[in-house]
Scaffold this motif. Structure first.
Motif, PDB file in Angstrom:
ATOM      1  N   LEU A   2     -24.544   5.760  -1.156  1.00  0.00           N
ATOM      2  CA  LEU A   2     -23.809   4.728  -1.901  1.00  0.00           C
ATOM      3  C   LEU A   2     -23.784   3.428  -1.125  1.00  0.00           C
ATOM      4  N   PRO A   3     -23.883   2.274  -1.818  1.00  0.00           N
ATOM      5  CA  PRO A   3     -23.711   0.979  -1.141  1.00  0.00           C
ATOM      6  C   PRO A   3     -22.336   0.907  -0.492  1.00  0.00           C
ATOM      7  N   GLN A   4     -22.205   0.055   0.509  1.00  0.00           N
ATOM      8  CA  GLN A   4     -20.947  -0.051   1.244  1.00  0.00           C
ATOM      9  C   GLN A   4     -19.806  -0.466   0.329  1.00  0.00           C
ATOM     10  N   SER A   5     -20.052  -1.408  -0.613  1.00  0.00           N
ATOM     11  CA  SER A   5     -19.005  -1.859  -1.531  1.00  0.00           C
ATOM     12  C   SER A   5     -18.537  -0.725  -2.434  1.00  0.00           C
ATOM     13  N   ALA A   6     -19.488   0.085  -2.905  1.00  0.00           N
ATOM     14  CA  ALA A   6     -19.126   1.208  -3.768  1.00  0.00           C
ATOM     15  C   ALA A   6     -18.346   2.254  -2.990  1.00  0.00           C
ATOM     16  N   LEU A   7     -18.710   2.448  -1.746  1.00  0.00           N
ATOM     17  CA  LEU A   7     -18.001   3.403  -0.899  1.00  0.00           C
ATOM     18  C   LEU A   7     -16.568   2.961  -0.676  1.00  0.00           C
ATOM     19  N   ALA A   8     -16.375   1.662  -0.442  1.00  0.00           N
ATOM     20  CA  ALA A   8     -15.025   1.131  -0.243  1.00  0.00           C
ATOM     21  C   ALA A   8     -14.205   1.263  -1.513  1.00  0.00           C
ATOM     22  N   ARG A   9     -14.838   1.006  -2.669  1.00  0.00           N
ATOM     23  CA  ARG A   9     -14.138   1.126  -3.948  1.00  0.00           C
ATOM     24  C   ARG A   9     -13.703   2.573  -4.184  1.00  0.00           C
ATOM     25  N   TRP A  10     -14.569   3.469  -3.880  1.00  0.00           N
ATOM     26  CA  TRP A  10     -14.254   4.895  -4.069  1.00  0.00           C
ATOM     27  C   TRP A  10     -13.101   5.308  -3.165  1.00  0.00           C
ATOM     28  N   GLU A  37     -12.020  -5.550  -5.556  1.00  0.00           N
ATOM     29  CA  GLU A  37     -12.894  -6.677  -5.872  1.00  0.00           C
ATOM     30  C   GLU A  37     -13.554  -7.101  -4.558  1.00  0.00           C
ATOM     31  N   LYS A  38     -12.964  -8.082  -3.901  1.00  0.00           N
ATOM     32  CA  LYS A  38     -13.465  -8.409  -2.574  1.00  0.00           C
ATOM     33  C   LYS A  38     -12.857  -7.479  -1.535  1.00  0.00           C
ATOM     34  N   SER A  39     -11.643  -6.977  -1.859  1.00  0.00           N
ATOM     35  CA  SER A  39     -10.965  -6.064  -0.950  1.00  0.00           C
ATOM     36  C   SER A  39     -10.050  -5.161  -1.770  1.00  0.00           C
ATOM     37  N   SER A  46      -5.805  -4.163   1.617  1.00  0.00           N
ATOM     38  CA  SER A  46      -5.607  -5.493   2.217  1.00  0.00           C
ATOM     39  C   SER A  46      -4.398  -6.198   1.614  1.00  0.00           C
ATOM     40  N   ALA A  47      -3.952  -5.757   0.426  1.00  0.00           N
ATOM     41  CA  ALA A  47      -2.784  -6.351  -0.225  1.00  0.00           C
ATOM     42  C   ALA A  47      -2.025  -5.268  -0.965  1.00  0.00           C
ATOM     43  N   ILE A  48      -0.707  -5.250  -0.774  1.00  0.00           N
ATOM     44  CA  ILE A  48       0.154  -4.302  -1.471  1.00  0.00           C
ATOM     45  C   ILE A  48       1.291  -5.085  -2.116  1.00  0.00           C
ATOM     46  N   THR A  86       0.145   3.336   9.131  1.00  0.00           N
ATOM     47  CA  THR A  86      -0.781   2.449   9.831  1.00  0.00           C
ATOM     48  C   THR A  86      -1.813   1.931   8.842  1.00  0.00           C
ATOM     49  N   LEU A  87      -1.750   0.632   8.611  1.00  0.00           N
ATOM     50  CA  LEU A  87      -2.673  -0.010   7.661  1.00  0.00           C
ATOM     51  C   LEU A  87      -3.313  -1.219   8.359  1.00  0.00           C
ATOM     52  N   PRO A  88      -4.388  -0.981   9.107  1.00  0.00           N
ATOM     53  CA  PRO A  88      -4.968  -2.056   9.927  1.00  0.00           C
ATOM     54  C   PRO A  88      -5.601  -3.185   9.118  1.00  0.00           C
ATOM     55  N   SER A  89      -5.901  -2.946   7.848  1.00  0.00           N
ATOM     56  CA  SER A  89      -6.554  -3.985   7.021  1.00  0.00           C
ATOM     57  C   SER A  89      -5.562  -4.797   6.203  1.00  0.00           C
ATOM     58  N   LEU A  90      -4.296  -4.402   6.227  1.00  0.00           N
ATOM     59  CA  LEU A  90      -3.321  -5.059   5.344  1.00  0.00           C
ATOM     60  C   LEU A  90      -3.048  -6.495   5.798  1.00  0.00           C
ATOM     61  N   LYS A  91      -3.225  -7.419   4.845  1.00  0.00           N
ATOM     62  CA  LYS A  91      -2.992  -8.846   5.121  1.00  0.00           C
ATOM     63  C   LYS A  91      -1.754  -9.380   4.396  1.00  0.00           C
ATOM     64  N   SER A  92      -1.448  -8.817   3.215  1.00  0.00           N
ATOM     65  CA  SER A  92      -0.335  -9.326   2.407  1.00  0.00           C
ATOM     66  C   SER A  92       0.513  -8.175   1.881  1.00  0.00           C
ATOM     67  N   LEU A  93       1.851  -8.304   2.045  1.00  0.00           N
ATOM     68  CA  LEU A  93       2.782  -7.294   1.565  1.00  0.00           C
ATOM     69  C   LEU A  93       3.925  -7.992   0.840  1.00  0.00           C
ATOM     70  N   SER A  94       4.152  -7.619  -0.425  1.00  0.00           N
ATOM     71  CA  SER A  94       5.217  -8.240  -1.214  1.00  0.00           C
ATOM     72  C   SER A  94       6.253  -7.203  -1.614  1.00  0.00           C
ATOM     73  N   LEU A  95       7.514  -7.483  -1.247  1.00  0.00           N
ATOM     74  CA  LEU A  95       8.661  -6.635  -1.580  1.00  0.00           C
ATOM     75  C   LEU A  95       9.715  -7.433  -2.354  1.00  0.00           C
ATOM     76  N   ASP A  96       9.283  -8.490  -3.031  1.00  0.00           N
ATOM     77  CA  ASP A  96      10.205  -9.342  -3.795  1.00  0.00           C
ATOM     78  C   ASP A  96      10.933  -8.547  -4.884  1.00  0.00           C
TER      79      ASP A  96
END
Length: 480
Positions: A14-22, A37-39, A61-63, A80-90
């Protein structure tokens, strides 16, 4: 063994993008939707969650957990979420954040916790582990204060949003945060800006303190804000400012002082604001602007002076910014005298100012300045009130003079007719004199000599004392 080998082989093809999506979809919590999408983004909005899901995709990358019923964040609540860039708890019901709740989110850049009404307290170690955090939103919570050392690890923080809380002072935690560029503290209960409230904020470009209760600003309170560009101090309780309140703010482009209780604009306030483009002084109680107050505002484009108590705006005050683009002057009690003649000419030349209703003098009340005429006599402007008085006086003099000449002419004609024997019959056929003329004729008598004497008396009196009212009793006694 064959089946396992086959599955691994398929995944490797599988392509890397498809593997990440899966992988993102495979570990998606049951109540959430995961998209790649991108992440990898995990959307758990409006899911009715009272507790956090037990795990999230490690590639996330976003939750977003907005508008749920979350009440409590335990230690390492997100694993542990090393890729997380954005977290919203509003928009949750969070009331307590355990120290270390965000450990494991070492690369988080944005944390949104706005609109959590039950957050009234934060532990000093609430944000431990968030060393790369750039943006923190704690708006519309119920915070009365935050610990001074709460951001000791967040040295990279650029934006802090704490508007609509219950702060009575600017949080000491922000002092020395040299990377902060934006601070939002509007709609709190802040009462003063102390000399050390904003120390060490050398990178700050945006500061919003509007809609607080600020009534005191200490000397040098803004001395370190050398890169500040947008400053909101509107809708507070300021009645005065330090003599050199904005000294050093050479990069400031917008300053909002509207909606305060200022009565005077000092010539020392804006001396360093050479790049200022927009200045709000509206909705104050301004009575006076000192000459020289605007002299260094050579970049000013828009000036708001509306809704004050200004009655005049001398050209000497306004001259340095004569060519700005927008000037707002409505809702002031303007006295439309010669001191505003320059403003009327400027209005007509540039068509940039409208709606300047006159409150004085009474003869012009209700008119717009654009409708007022300022005539010149020998090159000097004549006040509209003086002009009206002069015109009225001239009209009165002319009317009296005409009546006097008419009366003399009629008296002479009458005397000539009587001497020629026409008597009463001739007088009856002539035009009847009005009441004042008849009274004068009766007082003078019917003899030619007596009339001549009276005429001489009238003439001398006219020359000596000017026009008199024909019904003045002293006038009649004197001349008859």
């Amino acid at each position: 063994m064959t089946t396992i080998t086959f599955t691994v082989s398929v995944l490797c093809l599988l392509p890397q993008s498809a593997l990440a999506r899966w992988a993102c979809v495979r570990a998606c919590p049951a109540a959430c939707t995961c998209t790649q999408e991108k992440s990898c983004s995990v959307l758990c909005d409006r899911s009715g969650l009272a507790e956090l899901p037990k795990e999230f995709p490690c590639e996330a990358s976003a939750i977003s957990l907005e508008k749920n019923r979350l009440k409590f964040l335990s230690e390492r609540a997100f694993g542990t979420l090393p890729s997380l860039k954005s977290l919203s708890l509003d928009h949750n019901n969070i009331s307590f954040i355990t120290p270390g709740a965000f450990k494991g989110l070492s690369n988080l850049l944005e944390l949104k916790m706005a609109h959590n009404d039950y957050i009234s307290y934060l532990h000093t170690r609430a944000f431990t582990g968030l060393k790369k955090l750039l943006r923190l939103d704690l708006s519309d919570c119920n915070l009365f204060s935050i610990p001074d050392r709460i951001f000791i690890e967040q040295t990279a923080l650029k934006e802090l949003l704490c508007f609509q809380n219950n702060f009575r002072r600017i949080p000491g935690a922000i002092r020395g945060m040299e990377n902060l560029t934006h601070i939002y503290l509007e709609r709190n209960k802040i009462e003063a800006v102390a000399y050390n409230s904003l120390l060490g904020l050398g990178s700050l470009r945006y500061l919003n303190l509007q809609e607080n209760r600020i009534n005191v600003i200490h000397d040098n309170a803004f001395q370190d804000l050398l890169r500040l560009e947008n400053f909101y101090l509107n809708d507070n309780l300021l009645s005065d400012l330090p003599r050199l309140a904005f000294r050093g703010l050479a990069r400031l482009k917008m300053l909002n002082l509207g909606g305060n209780q200022l009565t005077n604009v000092s010539k020392t306030w804006f001396g360093d604001l050479v790049e200022l483009e927009v200045l709000y002084l509206d909705r104050n109680q301004l009575l006076n602007i000192e000459e020289g107050a605007f002299e260094n505002l050579t970049s000013l484009i828009t000036l708001h002076l509306n809704s004050n108590n200004l009655s005049t705006l001398p050209f000497s005050v306004f001259q340095p910014i004569y060519f700005l683009g927008h000037l707002y002057l409505f809702r002031n009690p303007w006295e439309c005298d010669c001191s505003l003649d320059w403003l009327k000419q400027w209005m007509e030349s540039y068509k940039l100012v409208r709606d300047i209703p006159c409150a004085a003098p009474p003869s012009l009340a209700g008119l717009d300045l654009s409708q007022v005429v300022f005539p010149a006599v020998n090159g000097t402007c004549v006040e509209p009130a003086e002009l009206n008085l002069t015109t009225a006086s001239s009209e009165t003099t002319a009317t009296t003079e005409n009546r006097f000449n008419s009366l003399i002419s009629k008296l002479l004609q009458q005397e000539l007719r009587e001497e020629m024997g026409n008597g009463t019959e001739s007088l009856r056929n002539d035009t009847l004199l009005d009441s004042e003329e008849a009274q004068l004729a009766a007082g003078v008598g019917g003899r030619w000599t007596q009339s001549v004497q009276s005429l001489l008396c009238f003439t001398l009196t006219w020359l000596l004392f000017g026009p008199l009212h024909l019904s003045d009793a002293g006038f009649w006694l004197y001349c008859t």
